[in-house]
Design an enzyme around this catalytic site. Structure first.
Site, short mmCIF file in Angstrom:
data_model
loop_
_atom_site.label_atom_id
_atom_site.label_comp_id
_atom_site.label_asym_id
_atom_site.label_seq_id
_atom_site.Cartn_x
_atom_site.Cartn_y
_atom_site.Cartn_z
N ARG A 104 0.77 -1.24 0.00
CA ARG A 104 0.00 0.00 0.00
C ARG A 104 0.80 1.29 0.00
O ARG A 104 0.44 2.26 -0.63
CB ARG A 104 -0.86 0.03 1.25
CG ARG A 104 -2.23 -0.36 0.94
CD ARG A 104 -3.05 -0.39 2.14
NE ARG A 104 -3.97 -1.47 1.89
CZ ARG A 104 -4.84 -1.91 2.74
NH1 ARG A 104 -4.88 -1.40 3.94
NH2 ARG A 104 -5.65 -2.87 2.40
N HIS B 82 -6.26 5.93 6.25
CA HIS B 82 -7.02 4.68 6.41
C HIS B 82 -6.73 3.95 7.71
O HIS B 82 -7.63 3.43 8.35
CB HIS B 82 -6.66 3.78 5.22
CG HIS B 82 -7.35 2.47 5.17
ND1 HIS B 82 -8.71 2.36 5.01
CD2 HIS B 82 -6.88 1.19 5.27
CE1 HIS B 82 -9.05 1.07 4.98
NE2 HIS B 82 -7.96 0.35 5.16
P1 FAD Z 1 -13.05 -0.15 15.79
O1 FAD Z 1 -13.70 -1.22 15.02
O2 FAD Z 1 -12.78 1.11 15.10
O3 FAD Z 1 -13.96 0.15 17.06
C1 FAD Z 1 -13.69 1.26 17.88
C2 FAD Z 1 -14.76 1.34 18.95
O4 FAD Z 1 -14.32 2.23 19.97
C3 FAD Z 1 -16.10 1.86 18.49
O5 FAD Z 1 -17.09 1.08 19.10
C4 FAD Z 1 -16.16 3.29 19.07
O6 FAD Z 1 -17.45 3.73 19.39
C5 FAD Z 1 -15.37 3.08 20.34
N1 FAD Z 1 -14.77 4.31 20.87
C6 FAD Z 1 -13.77 5.07 20.34
N2 FAD Z 1 -13.49 6.10 21.15
C7 FAD Z 1 -14.32 6.00 22.21
C8 FAD Z 1 -14.53 6.77 23.40
N3 FAD Z 1 -13.83 7.88 23.66
N4 FAD Z 1 -15.48 6.36 24.26
C9 FAD Z 1 -16.24 5.28 24.02
N5 FAD Z 1 -16.08 4.51 22.93
C10 FAD Z 1 -15.13 4.87 22.05
N6 FAD Z 1 -8.75 -4.33 8.16
C11 FAD Z 1 -8.60 -5.61 7.75
O7 FAD Z 1 -7.87 -6.38 8.38
N7 FAD Z 1 -9.29 -6.06 6.65
C12 FAD Z 1 -10.11 -5.27 5.93
O8 FAD Z 1 -10.73 -5.70 4.97
C13 FAD Z 1 -10.25 -3.91 6.32
N8 FAD Z 1 -11.02 -3.05 5.59
C14 FAD Z 1 -11.21 -1.78 6.05
C15 FAD Z 1 -12.07 -0.94 5.37
C16 FAD Z 1 -12.33 0.34 5.85
C17 FAD Z 1 -13.24 1.25 5.08
C18 FAD Z 1 -11.73 0.76 7.06
C19 FAD Z 1 -12.00 2.12 7.61
C20 FAD Z 1 -10.84 -0.07 7.74
C21 FAD Z 1 -10.57 -1.34 7.24
N9 FAD Z 1 -9.71 -2.20 7.91
C22 FAD Z 1 -9.55 -3.49 7.48
C23 FAD Z 1 -9.11 -1.83 9.19
C24 FAD Z 1 -9.95 -2.47 10.31
O9 FAD Z 1 -11.31 -2.42 9.97
C25 FAD Z 1 -9.73 -1.77 11.64
O10 FAD Z 1 -8.37 -1.60 11.90
C26 FAD Z 1 -10.34 -2.61 12.76
O11 FAD Z 1 -11.67 -2.92 12.45
C27 FAD Z 1 -10.25 -1.87 14.08
O12 FAD Z 1 -10.99 -2.59 15.02
P2 FAD Z 1 -11.01 -2.10 16.52
O13 FAD Z 1 -11.87 -3.06 17.26
O14 FAD Z 1 -9.64 -1.87 16.99
O15 FAD Z 1 -11.70 -0.65 16.46
C1 SIN Z 2 -7.40 -3.49 4.78
O1 SIN Z 2 -7.41 -2.31 5.11
O2 SIN Z 2 -6.73 -4.33 5.39
C2 SIN Z 2 -8.18 -3.99 3.61
C3 SIN Z 2 -9.03 -2.95 3.07
C4 SIN Z 2 -9.42 -3.32 1.68
O3 SIN Z 2 -10.40 -4.04 1.54
O4 SIN Z 2 -8.75 -2.87 0.76
#
Ligand code: FAD
Ligand code: SIN
Length: 519
Positions: free
Chosen positions: A288, A349
């Protein structure tokens, strides 16, 4: 909410939910989410989750690809742990009800993405995250030991500082007792005491103007932990996804998954010519950082705001089956992927850096664990390999669960923790000042601390940020906390960390590219 918990989980994405499901077998769990429970980066994940499933793929190849993408700055022990534990953890997601797509012969349909030397991405069409969240929530709702509080915003974690004891960044004995949490409906600030706080707050894409991240991604967890004197690292490595849909005015930027390039789509310039082979022999499927930088360079050469993704030679029947969400979105904007090139542009991202944790997800603050995107485990190094993020989250939520539950019986709930002190504060005079400050942070970061940086740009950025910092801190001192004000303050904190780490790195490596240190 029961304000005394064994486990306070801040965040309801894949990291927080998968931790909670396990921890609930050992004690009381409260999950707080600042918005609707299902609004998280996880819900937007498209491409899928990486894991070695069967031959000819191998653990060694996945390890090598992760290290190659990370430019060798990864922690090799952690890379091995995550890659080796992938299959067991993904199988748990399946046991909780996640449906990954299968091919006609009944085997998992393994996709490919940039930087992967083999097909190893399990996916649910192009809405993998939504499917994972659906499955996790349905398991959570059956669990009597878990309470979810949505629309609750964590302002700060509680440490000795709140007991009136001065702590500095050099102190090794900092511990957490819980968090101050704003109930957005009642506007009350609750004191939630817990034996363990699990930070699972996700990333910080909102530090930039153009991002694939939803509004929740304001880096709150990293900022809270940093304020509490936790160690933070690798913040200069902000990943820009090469192909977000160019659709000015829409927020967040809609992602065109890297899996589309894995399926055969190629990047083209305004004249319809492929350009990626000029930059990397892997072409459109290079890691990337390389693809985003190449698109950025081509946009500057051509003086345009986007490049193109050409899907017109692909099998459209299969394309529609694998990418229905992307296909529908394009069609809704009058772009038919069968005939039209898709306009794409890089967008902020993923936050590779974050709260430093050990192999059990433990931060430098006693009682504080960090899992998912807000953590810095050492897996990603200077650049995350596609689809390694969902994987890292489930591997570390499991490891953090094992450690936290092993020592939970020795831990106690703190006493004598004061309530939030709101004296001397009043409602903000003009919310617009806060909104404007947030926009200014995003402007500074996008103009000076984006894909291409330089010492001069970083100097400009920090000078401008300092003005905002002073203004917002002054406002914070005299204003009753609101989500918007706290998020803006957190984003300023995140921007400061990105600039500081970027300024300290006197080389171009992975996602940190500086004109002053380019070869
Ligand atoms: P998140 O899923 O972001 O959850 C964060 C949580 O914290 C939320 O519930 C929010 O409300 C809560 N929160 C935050 N701050 C506070 C606060 N102050 N008080 C209370 N609650 C709070 N990764 C991959 O491996 N494969 C993929 O295909 C992929 N595709 C992606 C596509 C997109 C469009 C995006 C944006 C990301 C993608 N990623 C992908 C990255 C991946 O989705 C994220 O890194 C991962 O889901 C993060 O998970 P998490 O549980 O750490 O946080
Ligand atoms: C990722 O961020 O790991 C994958 C996102 C994508 O589907 O390209």
């Amino acid at each position: 909410m029961n304000t005394q918990l064994d486990f306070l989980v801040i965040g309801g994405g894949i990291a927080g939910l998968s931790f909670a499901l396990k921890a609930a077998e050992k004690g009381t769990v409260g999950i707080i989410t600042k918005d609707d429970a299902k609004e998280s980066n996880t819900s937007y994940a498209q491409g899928g989750i990486a894991g070695v499933w069967n031959e000819p793929d191998s653990i060694d190849k996945h390890i090598a690809d992760t290290l190659d993408a990370g430019a060798g700055l990864n922690n090799k022990t952690i890379v091995e742990i995550v890659v080796r534990e992938a299959k067991d953890r993904i199988n748990e997601l399946i046991e909780w009800g996640t449906q990954f797509d299968k091919n006609a012969s009944g085997a998992y349909d393994l996709a490919k993405e940039g930087g992967h030397s083999d097909n190893r991405i399990l996916h649910h069409k192009d809405i993998t995250g939504k499917e994972i969240i659906r499955a996790l929530f349905s398991a959570i709702q059956k669990h009597p030991n878990i309470k979810i509080l949505q629309h609750h915003f964590a302002i700060d974690i509680i440490t000795q500082h709140h007991l009136g004891i001065k702590i500095t960044r050099k102190d090794s004995g900092v511990e957490t007792y819980g968090a101050y949490v704003l109930n957005k409906k009642t506007k009350e600030i609750n004191t939630v005491l817990a034996k363990n706080v699990i930070m699972a707050t996700g990333g910080a894409g909102l530090a930039y103007k153009v991002t694939t991240n939803p509004l929740i991604a304001t880096g709150d967890g990293i900022a809270m932990a940093y304020r509490a004197k936790a160690e933070v690292r690798d913040m200069e490595f902000v990943q820009f996804h090469p192909t977000s849909l160019h659709n000015p005015g829409s927020f967040p930027s809609f992602l065109v998954s890297e899996a589309v390039r894995g399926f055969g789509a190629v990047l083209k310039d305004q004249d319809g010519k492929e350009f990626m082979n000029k930059y990397d022999e892997r072409g459109s499927l290079a890691p990337r950082d390389i693809v985003a930088r190449s698109i950025d360079a081509e946009m500057k050469i051509h003086g345009v705001d986007f490049m193109y993704l050409d899907c017109t030679n692909l099998n459209m029947k299969k394309f529609k089956a694998h990418f229905p969400n992307i296909y529908t979105k394009c069609k809704s904007l009058g772009i038919d992927p069968a005939f039209d090139f898709i306009p794409v542009v890089p967008a902020a991202h993923y936050t590779c850096g974050g709260i430093v944790v050990d192999e059990h997800g433990q931060s430098s603050i006693k009682g504080l664990y960090a899992i998912g995107e807000c953590a810095c485990t050492g897996l990603h190094g200077a650049n995350r390999l596609a689809s390694n993020s969902l994987l890292e989250a489930i591997v570390f939520s499991h490891r953090a669960f094992l450690k936290a539950s092993e020592i939970i019986s020795e831990e106690t709930i703190a006493v004598n923790v004061p309530q939030w002190d709101a004296s001397g504060t009043e409602a903000p005079e003009e919310m617009v000042l806060i909104t404007q400050s947030q926009r200014e942070v995003q402007g500074i970061m996008s103009s000076y601390v984006g894909i291409v940086r330089s010492d001069l740009r970083l100097k400009r950025a920090i000078e401008r940020l300092e003005i905002l910092y002073r203004e917002v801190e002054e406002l914070y001192e005299k204003t009753t906390p609101s989500q918007k004000l706290c998020e803006t303050r957190n984003l300023i904190n995140i921007a400061y960390l990105i600039i500081k780490f970027a300024s300290n790195r006197k080389e171009s490596i992975g996602l940190h590219y500086s004109l002053d240190y380019s070869k």
